[in-house]
Design a protein around this motif. Structure first.
Motif, mmCIF file in Angstrom:
data_model
loop_
_atom_site.group_PDB
_atom_site.id
_atom_site.type_symbol
_atom_site.label_atom_id
_atom_site.label_comp_id
_atom_site.label_asym_id
_atom_site.label_seq_id
_atom_site.Cartn_x
_atom_site.Cartn_y
_atom_site.Cartn_z
ATOM 1 N N ALA A 174 -9.222 -60.989 17.554
ATOM 2 C CA ALA A 174 -8.109 -61.783 17.320
ATOM 3 C C ALA A 174 -7.976 -62.641 18.410
ATOM 4 O O ALA A 174 -7.630 -64.133 18.044
ATOM 5 C CB ALA A 174 -6.936 -60.862 16.811
ATOM 6 N N TRP A 175 -7.928 -62.561 19.450
ATOM 7 C CA TRP A 175 -7.685 -63.208 20.974
ATOM 8 C C TRP A 175 -8.803 -64.248 20.830
ATOM 9 O O TRP A 175 -8.391 -65.478 21.079
ATOM 10 C CB TRP A 175 -7.760 -62.592 21.910
ATOM 11 N N ILE A 225 2.231 -69.584 26.749
ATOM 12 C CA ILE A 225 3.291 -70.506 27.271
ATOM 13 C C ILE A 225 4.531 -69.698 28.021
ATOM 14 O O ILE A 225 4.779 -69.728 28.972
ATOM 15 C CB ILE A 225 3.957 -71.325 26.319
ATOM 16 N N VAL A 226 4.551 -68.717 27.214
ATOM 17 C CA VAL A 226 5.883 -67.573 27.835
ATOM 18 C C VAL A 226 4.849 -66.383 27.855
ATOM 19 O O VAL A 226 3.976 -65.870 26.800
ATOM 20 C CB VAL A 226 6.843 -67.220 26.496
ATOM 21 N N GLU A 227 4.743 -65.767 29.088
ATOM 22 C CA GLU A 227 3.652 -64.916 29.399
ATOM 23 C C GLU A 227 3.986 -63.699 28.716
ATOM 24 O O GLU A 227 5.234 -63.230 28.397
ATOM 25 C CB GLU A 227 3.722 -64.581 30.817
ATOM 26 N N LEU A 228 2.913 -62.853 28.394
ATOM 27 C CA LEU A 228 3.180 -61.631 27.685
ATOM 28 C C LEU A 228 3.889 -60.728 28.389
ATOM 29 O O LEU A 228 4.849 -59.945 27.620
ATOM 30 C CB LEU A 228 1.729 -61.001 27.674
ATOM 31 N N LYS A 229 3.990 -60.815 29.752
ATOM 32 C CA LYS A 229 4.808 -59.733 30.687
ATOM 33 C C LYS A 229 6.351 -60.073 30.572
ATOM 34 O O LYS A 229 7.302 -59.403 30.722
ATOM 35 C CB LYS A 229 4.296 -60.147 32.186
ATOM 36 N N ASP A 230 6.591 -61.453 29.992
ATOM 37 C CA ASP A 230 7.908 -61.871 29.884
ATOM 38 C C ASP A 230 8.453 -61.984 28.293
ATOM 39 O O ASP A 230 9.278 -62.398 27.925
ATOM 40 C CB ASP A 230 8.255 -63.224 30.446
ATOM 41 N N GLY A 231 7.449 -61.300 27.570
ATOM 42 C CA GLY A 231 7.756 -61.015 26.132
ATOM 43 C C GLY A 231 7.253 -62.032 25.260
ATOM 44 O O GLY A 231 7.645 -62.151 23.975
ATOM 45 N N GLY A 232 6.385 -62.905 25.702
ATOM 46 C CA GLY A 232 5.687 -63.965 24.887
ATOM 47 C C GLY A 232 4.728 -63.201 23.814
ATOM 48 O O GLY A 232 4.542 -62.198 23.802
ATOM 49 N N ALA A 233 4.653 -63.803 22.542
ATOM 50 C CA ALA A 233 3.929 -63.393 21.483
ATOM 51 C C ALA A 233 2.577 -63.634 22.024
ATOM 52 O O ALA A 233 2.045 -64.697 22.087
ATOM 53 C CB ALA A 233 4.205 -64.182 20.185
ATOM 54 N N LEU A 261 -0.277 -63.334 20.076
ATOM 55 C CA LEU A 261 -1.299 -64.105 19.085
ATOM 56 C C LEU A 261 -0.481 -65.285 18.431
ATOM 57 O O LEU A 261 -0.882 -65.676 17.292
ATOM 58 C CB LEU A 261 -2.045 -63.141 17.984
ATOM 59 N N ASP A 262 0.532 -65.495 18.872
ATOM 60 C CA ASP A 262 1.279 -66.856 17.982
ATOM 61 C C ASP A 262 0.783 -68.269 18.637
ATOM 62 O O ASP A 262 0.846 -68.458 19.832
ATOM 63 C CB ASP A 262 2.695 -66.788 18.351
ATOM 64 N N ARG A 263 0.339 -68.966 17.576
ATOM 65 C CA ARG A 263 -0.416 -70.083 17.991
ATOM 66 C C ARG A 263 0.589 -71.217 18.953
ATOM 67 O O ARG A 263 0.056 -71.980 19.774
ATOM 68 C CB ARG A 263 -1.055 -71.048 16.841
ATOM 69 N N SER A 264 1.645 -70.953 18.687
ATOM 70 C CA SER A 264 2.704 -71.931 19.263
ATOM 71 C C SER A 264 3.125 -71.466 20.610
ATOM 72 O O SER A 264 3.646 -72.191 21.359
ATOM 73 C CB SER A 264 3.993 -71.917 18.490
ATOM 74 N N ASN A 265 2.522 -70.598 20.945
ATOM 75 C CA ASN A 265 2.748 -69.818 22.469
ATOM 76 C C ASN A 265 1.376 -69.942 23.161
ATOM 77 O O ASN A 265 1.266 -69.185 24.240
ATOM 78 C CB ASN A 265 3.228 -68.343 22.316
ATOM 79 N N ALA A 266 0.523 -70.789 22.836
ATOM 80 C CA ALA A 266 -0.627 -70.960 23.738
ATOM 81 C C ALA A 266 -1.085 -72.316 23.844
ATOM 82 O O ALA A 266 -0.551 -73.166 22.936
ATOM 83 C CB ALA A 266 -1.763 -70.282 22.709
ATOM 84 N N ARG A 267 -1.596 -72.696 24.975
ATOM 85 C CA ARG A 267 -1.916 -74.265 25.083
ATOM 86 C C ARG A 267 -3.117 -74.166 26.090
ATOM 87 O O ARG A 267 -3.159 -73.150 26.878
ATOM 88 C CB ARG A 267 -0.920 -75.054 25.600
ATOM 89 N N LEU A 268 -3.913 -75.351 26.265
ATOM 90 C CA LEU A 268 -5.073 -75.314 27.027
ATOM 91 C C LEU A 268 -4.869 -76.055 28.334
ATOM 92 O O LEU A 268 -3.866 -76.967 28.423
ATOM 93 C CB LEU A 268 -6.205 -76.168 26.163
ATOM 94 N N MET A 269 -5.098 -75.629 29.468
ATOM 95 C CA MET A 269 -4.568 -76.015 30.643
ATOM 96 C C MET A 269 -5.864 -76.021 31.665
ATOM 97 O O MET A 269 -6.678 -75.228 31.733
ATOM 98 C CB MET A 269 -3.583 -74.998 31.335
ATOM 99 N N CYS A 270 -5.684 -77.213 32.479
ATOM 100 C CA CYS A 270 -6.893 -77.167 33.565
ATOM 101 C C CYS A 270 -6.629 -76.155 34.517
ATOM 102 O O CYS A 270 -5.191 -75.541 34.684
ATOM 103 C CB CYS A 270 -6.885 -78.472 34.323
#
Length: 142
Positions: A67-68, A100-108, A110-119
């Motif tokens: 899934a990830w 975007i909101v880390e899992l340790k801080d309660g981020g979802a 597998l929510d696409r709106s909580n993920a982004r690509l970063m250098c």
């Protein structure tokens, strides 16, 4: 001129006028020799100032889940391989799909709106900032 001797130490001004001769130091005040000091080996070993090695980082098994991996690949595709931090757009090897909101801080996870690509540079900056916030929220501070 007075000389203060504490234990087996002499003042720096006298040591600065010491003359090294065959394994010993003759210390002078004016033109008078006040003592001969033997050059001794250090009593303690030199300090190893290298940073202690941390144990190798082990990735959470979540990041190996199908899934990830599917979501990670989708984020990379949608971002066209560019850093999504506003104003960056960098393309480099080793881009990181970040929550975007880390899992340790309660981020979802597998929510696409909580993920982004970063250098790497922006990912490191974000990670350091998030850790600092998390540490400041702990009871008693850092």
């Amino acid at each position: 001129m007075s000389v203060s001797v504490v234990g087996d130490r002499i003042s720096a001004s006298i040591a600065a006028r010491a003359k090294h001769t065959s394994g010993s130091f003759d210390c002078f005040i004016g033109s008078n020799t006040i003592m001969g000091l033997q050059a001794l080996q250090p009593r303690i070993a030199l300090a190893n100032l290298r940073t202690a090695a941390l144990p190798p980082k082990v990735a959470d098994s979540f990041y190996s889940s199908p899934a990830w991996i599917a979501m990670r690949d989708r984020v990379r595709r949608e971002a066209c391989g560019r850093c999504q931090v506003p104003g960056c757009g960098r393309i480099e090897r080793g881009m990181i799909v970040d929550h975007i909101v880390e899992l340790k801080d309660g981020g979802a996870p597998l929510d696409r709106s909580n993920a982004r690509l970063m250098c790497r540079a922006h990912h490191n900056q974000k990670t350091i900032a998030e850790r600092a916030k998390r540490t400041a929220r702990r009871p008693g501070g850092p």
